[in-house]
Design an enzyme around this catalytic site. Sequence first.
Site, PDB file in Angstrom:
ATOM      1  N   LYS A  53     -40.330  -3.505 -11.017  1.00  0.00           N
ATOM      2  CA  LYS A  53     -41.306  -3.002 -12.002  1.00  0.00           C
ATOM      3  C   LYS A  53     -40.586  -2.303 -13.152  1.00  0.00           C
ATOM      4  CE  LYS A  53     -44.920  -2.733  -8.540  1.00  0.00           C
ATOM      5  NZ  LYS A  53     -45.698  -1.974  -7.553  1.00  0.00           N
ATOM      6  N   GLN A  97     -46.233   4.047  -5.568  1.00  0.00           N
ATOM      7  CA  GLN A  97     -45.984   2.872  -4.735  1.00  0.00           C
ATOM      8  C   GLN A  97     -46.531   3.090  -3.326  1.00  0.00           C
ATOM      9  OE1 GLN A  97     -44.843   0.002  -5.905  1.00  0.00           O
ATOM     10  NE2 GLN A  97     -44.810  -1.037  -3.937  1.00  0.00           N
ATOM     11  N   ASP A 120     -52.904   0.683 -11.817  1.00  0.00           N
ATOM     12  CA  ASP A 120     -53.003  -0.115 -10.585  1.00  0.00           C
ATOM     13  C   ASP A 120     -54.444  -0.595 -10.361  1.00  0.00           C
ATOM     14  OD1 ASP A 120     -50.887  -0.786  -8.887  1.00  0.00           O
ATOM     15  OD2 ASP A 120     -50.680   1.274  -8.132  1.00  0.00           O
TER      16      ASP A 120
HETATM   17  N1  GUN Z   1     -47.677  -1.798  -2.659  1.00  0.00           N
HETATM   18  C1  GUN Z   1     -47.824  -3.140  -2.564  1.00  0.00           C
HETATM   19  N2  GUN Z   1     -48.454  -3.626  -3.655  1.00  0.00           N
HETATM   20  C2  GUN Z   1     -48.711  -2.566  -4.448  1.00  0.00           C
HETATM   21  C3  GUN Z   1     -49.346  -2.434  -5.719  1.00  0.00           C
HETATM   22  O1  GUN Z   1     -49.822  -3.395  -6.342  1.00  0.00           O
HETATM   23  N3  GUN Z   1     -49.412  -1.166  -6.215  1.00  0.00           N
HETATM   24  C4  GUN Z   1     -48.915  -0.097  -5.538  1.00  0.00           C
HETATM   25  N4  GUN Z   1     -49.051   1.106  -6.096  1.00  0.00           N
HETATM   26  N5  GUN Z   1     -48.342  -0.190  -4.353  1.00  0.00           N
HETATM   27  C5  GUN Z   1     -48.229  -1.419  -3.823  1.00  0.00           C
END
Ligand code: GUN
Length: 287
Positions: A53, A97, A120
Amino acid sequence: MSAKIIDGKAIASQFREKMKEELKQLKSQEIIPGLAVIIIGEDPASVSYVKAKIRACEEVGIYSRCIRLSGDTTEQELLQHIDKLNQDVQIHGILVQLPLPLHISEKAVIDAISPEKDVDGFHPMSVGNMLIGDECFLPCTPHGIVKMIQHTGTELAGKNVVVVGRSNIVGKPVSMLLLQENATVTICHSKTQNLAEHTKKADILVVAVGKAGVIGPEHVSEGTIVIDVGVNRNAEGKLVGDVRFDELLSIASHITPVPGGVGPMTITMLLYNTIESAKKHLPSVVV
Ligand code: GUN
């Protein structure tokens, strides 16, 4: 017949090129979108997702800040970090995350993120707005999936879409977005009886279970579009999806690979949401 591979990396790259242009425009108006990513602990999968990311932000020209906290960080400490970021004018998007360590409430953390910075799309306000079709940040993986299906040139209206999995992150929201596109949506899950009976009726099959190889030729009819959201490690440590990719190549019309399918599009939609959030800070034009 051999299925066309839906190349998530290539589609993502097209989106990101357009974003780079938009970011240049924004920069000329002194707007630099900013994303903060918080990671707690050292889970290798989470560490690698977060790295991807941050790398993607750097590649397109989004300001990013990665906050790495130790696995014994308290919920209170985490909430304080979020509170600061909610007020930070350089930051337009906040992502914590998941999954979190067991001593931290996921709900408390998601609720603490300002809906204005919820890139998100996990905050209850975002989820509610998505459900009724109001303006909001769409959750990244579901949004990426819709874009990938549309990229095949398939009209979603009236199609039978079967979603396998009902998580809050993928299964439920992707079902709602596909419904919004006028698809006829069936949601299957761990208690579904005769799974294949449902999945064989699909024009489009979205699989988000989190178990390697649960879907194979016995579940899929000729000509189906197969979207594999799973990211699992097999016995040899290789990344594999929820779908037995090789066995479906002669059955599906289109199929996403793992890796290189849904993953790159998830990150692209995160970048998109961060840019959209920053654009809300543009000075309004007086006419
Ligand atoms: N863990 C797995 N996929 C995601 C996501 O799309 N966002 C976040 N914050 N955590 C994740």
